[in-house]
Design a protein around this motif. Sequence first.
Motif, PDB file in Angstrom:
ATOM      1  N   HIS A  57       0.566 -11.327   2.078  1.00  0.00           N
ATOM      2  CA  HIS A  57       0.916 -12.479   1.244  1.00  0.00           C
ATOM      3  C   HIS A  57       2.390 -12.440   0.853  1.00  0.00           C
ATOM      4  N   ARG A  58       3.008 -13.589   0.881  1.00  0.00           N
ATOM      5  CA  ARG A  58       4.424 -13.689   0.543  1.00  0.00           C
ATOM      6  C   ARG A  58       4.670 -13.376  -0.925  1.00  0.00           C
ATOM      7  N   ASP A  59       3.740 -13.755  -1.793  1.00  0.00           N
ATOM      8  CA  ASP A  59       3.910 -13.541  -3.237  1.00  0.00           C
ATOM      9  C   ASP A  59       2.686 -12.813  -3.768  1.00  0.00           C
ATOM     10  N   PRO A  60       2.517 -11.527  -3.452  1.00  0.00           N
ATOM     11  CA  PRO A  60       1.315 -10.796  -3.889  1.00  0.00           C
ATOM     12  C   PRO A  60       1.249 -10.688  -5.406  1.00  0.00           C
ATOM     13  N   VAL A  61       0.048 -10.685  -5.947  1.00  0.00           N
ATOM     14  CA  VAL A  61      -0.105 -10.566  -7.387  1.00  0.00           C
ATOM     15  C   VAL A  61       0.258  -9.151  -7.823  1.00  0.00           C
ATOM     16  N   GLY A  62       0.646  -9.021  -9.084  1.00  0.00           N
ATOM     17  CA  GLY A  62       1.006  -7.719  -9.619  1.00  0.00           C
ATOM     18  C   GLY A  62      -0.197  -6.954 -10.132  1.00  0.00           C
ATOM     19  N   GLY A  63       0.075  -5.756 -10.629  1.00  0.00           N
ATOM     20  CA  GLY A  63      -0.989  -4.964 -11.236  1.00  0.00           C
ATOM     21  C   GLY A  63      -1.560  -3.880 -10.358  1.00  0.00           C
ATOM     22  N   ALA A  64      -1.154  -3.843  -9.073  1.00  0.00           N
ATOM     23  CA  ALA A  64      -1.654  -2.792  -8.179  1.00  0.00           C
ATOM     24  C   ALA A  64      -0.581  -2.486  -7.140  1.00  0.00           C
ATOM     25  N   GLU A  65       0.641  -2.283  -7.616  1.00  0.00           N
ATOM     26  CA  GLU A  65       1.795  -2.158  -6.720  1.00  0.00           C
ATOM     27  C   GLU A  65       1.816  -0.864  -5.908  1.00  0.00           C
ATOM     28  N   PHE A  66       0.966   0.120  -6.277  1.00  0.00           N
ATOM     29  CA  PHE A  66       0.859   1.350  -5.491  1.00  0.00           C
ATOM     30  C   PHE A  66      -0.426   1.400  -4.680  1.00  0.00           C
ATOM     31  N   GLY A  67      -1.085   0.286  -4.533  1.00  0.00           N
ATOM     32  CA  GLY A  67      -2.383   0.269  -3.860  1.00  0.00           C
ATOM     33  C   GLY A  67      -2.345   0.597  -2.390  1.00  0.00           C
ATOM     34  N   HIS A  68      -1.141   0.612  -1.802  1.00  0.00           N
ATOM     35  CA  HIS A  68      -0.996   0.938  -0.377  1.00  0.00           C
ATOM     36  C   HIS A  68      -0.692   2.421  -0.154  1.00  0.00           C
ATOM     37  N   ILE A  69      -0.699   3.208  -1.246  1.00  0.00           N
ATOM     38  CA  ILE A  69      -0.355   4.632  -1.183  1.00  0.00           C
ATOM     39  C   ILE A  69      -1.584   5.456  -1.547  1.00  0.00           C
ATOM     40  N   SER A  70      -1.813   6.545  -0.840  1.00  0.00           N
ATOM     41  CA  SER A  70      -2.947   7.404  -1.190  1.00  0.00           C
ATOM     42  C   SER A  70      -2.802   7.883  -2.629  1.00  0.00           C
ATOM     43  N   LEU A  71      -3.931   8.073  -3.300  1.00  0.00           N
ATOM     44  CA  LEU A  71      -3.891   8.477  -4.712  1.00  0.00           C
ATOM     45  C   LEU A  71      -3.133   9.783  -4.915  1.00  0.00           C
ATOM     46  N   GLU A  72      -3.367  10.752  -4.024  1.00  0.00           N
ATOM     47  CA  GLU A  72      -2.688  12.037  -4.158  1.00  0.00           C
ATOM     48  C   GLU A  72      -1.170  11.865  -4.095  1.00  0.00           C
ATOM     49  N   HIS A  73      -0.708  11.026  -3.179  1.00  0.00           N
ATOM     50  CA  HIS A  73       0.738  10.848  -3.038  1.00  0.00           C
ATOM     51  C   HIS A  73       1.303   9.991  -4.174  1.00  0.00           C
ATOM     52  N   GLN A  74       0.503   9.069  -4.709  1.00  0.00           N
ATOM     53  CA  GLN A  74       0.945   8.316  -5.888  1.00  0.00           C
ATOM     54  C   GLN A  74       1.356   9.279  -7.001  1.00  0.00           C
ATOM     55  N   ARG A  75       0.533  10.285  -7.203  1.00  0.00           N
ATOM     56  CA  ARG A  75       0.795  11.221  -8.296  1.00  0.00           C
ATOM     57  C   ARG A  75       1.992  12.112  -7.999  1.00  0.00           C
ATOM     58  N   THR A  76       2.196  12.432  -6.737  1.00  0.00           N
ATOM     59  CA  THR A  76       3.393  13.173  -6.352  1.00  0.00           C
ATOM     60  C   THR A  76       4.642  12.346  -6.658  1.00  0.00           C
ATOM     61  N   LEU A  77       4.605  11.060  -6.320  1.00  0.00           N
ATOM     62  CA  LEU A  77       5.749  10.186  -6.573  1.00  0.00           C
ATOM     63  C   LEU A  77       5.993  10.006  -8.070  1.00  0.00           C
ATOM     64  N   LYS A  78       4.931   9.908  -8.853  1.00  0.00           N
ATOM     65  CA  LYS A  78       5.094   9.763 -10.300  1.00  0.00           C
ATOM     66  C   LYS A  78       5.735  11.007 -10.904  1.00  0.00           C
ATOM     67  N   ALA A  79       5.337  12.173 -10.415  1.00  0.00           N
ATOM     68  CA  ALA A  79       5.953  13.410 -10.893  1.00  0.00           C
ATOM     69  C   ALA A  79       7.439  13.433 -10.551  1.00  0.00           C
ATOM     70  N   GLN A  80       7.799  12.939  -9.368  1.00  0.00           N
ATOM     71  CA  GLN A  80       9.207  12.879  -8.976  1.00  0.00           C
ATOM     72  C   GLN A  80       9.990  11.936  -9.880  1.00  0.00           C
ATOM     73  N   VAL A  81       9.397  10.800 -10.209  1.00  0.00           N
ATOM     74  CA  VAL A  81      10.063   9.844 -11.106  1.00  0.00           C
ATOM     75  C   VAL A  81      10.287  10.473 -12.470  1.00  0.00           C
ATOM     76  N   ALA A  82       9.264  11.123 -13.008  1.00  0.00           N
ATOM     77  CA  ALA A  82       9.399  11.750 -14.328  1.00  0.00           C
ATOM     78  C   ALA A  82      10.481  12.824 -14.303  1.00  0.00           C
ATOM     79  N   ALA A  83      10.499  13.646 -13.271  1.00  0.00           N
ATOM     80  CA  ALA A  83      11.497  14.701 -13.182  1.00  0.00           C
ATOM     81  C   ALA A  83      12.898  14.119 -13.117  1.00  0.00           C
TER      82      ALA A  83
END
Length: 440
Positions: free
Chosen positions: A81-107
């Motif tokens: 979709h050209r204009d996807p709805v918000g609220g699930a912007e990490f839905g294309h990433i595996s859950l395990e890797h989502q948490r790895t990325l969040k840890a990187q952002v926090a650091a």
Amino acid sequence: MTETPLLQVRLGNIAHGGHTVARHEGRVIFVRHGIPGELVSVRLTDSAPEAKFWRGDVVQVHEASEHRVPHFWDAADALKHRDPVGGAEFGHISLEHQRTLKAQVAAEQFTRLAGLKAEDYNFPSVQFVAGAEDGLGWRTRMSYSVDSAGHLAMSGFRSNKLTSIDSMPLAHPAIENSGIYGVDYSGIDRVEVAVSSADDQTILVLLAETVPGAAAKVAKQFPEGVNLASFSQQGGSAADGKGSLQVLAGNPWLSEKVLGEKYRITGEGFWQVHRAAAGLLSERVIDLLEPSKGEQIADLYAGAGLFSLPLAKAVGQTGRVFSIEGAPGTHADAKRNLKTFRQATVIRGRVERVLWQVATDAALDAVVLDPPRAGIDKQVAAELGSSGVSRICYVSCDPASFARDIARLSSRGYELEHVEIHDLYPHTHHMESIGLFVRH
């Protein structure tokens, strides 16, 4: 209107806010719906020549990350979709890797904004909150817009375009099964839906009415057992004290149960969104702060008293807890929830205006902070420093404002002794941090 050409870029590091950072001919582009390392085509959504940076969305993936998965929600899939709805912007990433990325952002935030070094804090990753293994069905509070046809709708990131929806996979199953998507909401501007995380899973629907009488018509379409209330959009909301709830069916409040204690949350009053969050955060705050009998503790930005109640139990009759909240409706909930605890003083007011008086009248032993996303301001940090309080437990839903406040509190003599991060918002870029500051 000329279509913006696509740019092919290699995505760089993850950035706070749900973006990856890419570069094109020296220009920084914040890209959504990608994963670091991917080669993608990006459609620019904000590319003003004078802008310091551009924004864009991934529309095609040429070299996919090993962590990319099919998006669980079609309406939020940027590849469809050209204009996807918000609220699930990490839905294309595996859950395990989502948490790895969040840890990187926090650091990155802690290093850049708080001035910390890696050895100054210790968290190996973002911790998982008990719940469904797929990270779905956790939201107990939902906010929907209404489109011109009277359907529930949501918009995309930085977009005013509404897309009608017939499901929201992150919403609690009781919300999804309540019949809300089959209702005609004509005359309603906004629909707030909440479910009690207690065993009864009671539903409360709030209707922001723009056409007089519309809410009463909408209410007739709901089955029995759903609590319904409305408020005039012109009058504000019940939570901010500028509007009043009109009960249409049942009660305008929900009962919650946390660590064996009951709470009452009225209308739009604030409550933790994840179904397991209230219990988890309460346990962690008490474990980290270690309140004891006879202590005097201030709970700032206290909401409905989620932390104030267990703190009052911990300090006992010989101690005192000051529960401070600015929102009138939520303050009223706190008074109700704490009415049996004589050691609890519930105060309505802005923290920066009330804290100095509380700190003057009482020798505070500890403070709990659970501010909104913007964090605390300079005045609150200064007053905490002047109070001499020895322990501060800070609960934050934004790593950037938390990192800034780490620096503010550090300049006032506090040391960040412990920090941990919890994934209370799976499939989004958001996270919850808890820090313990001590003053030696």
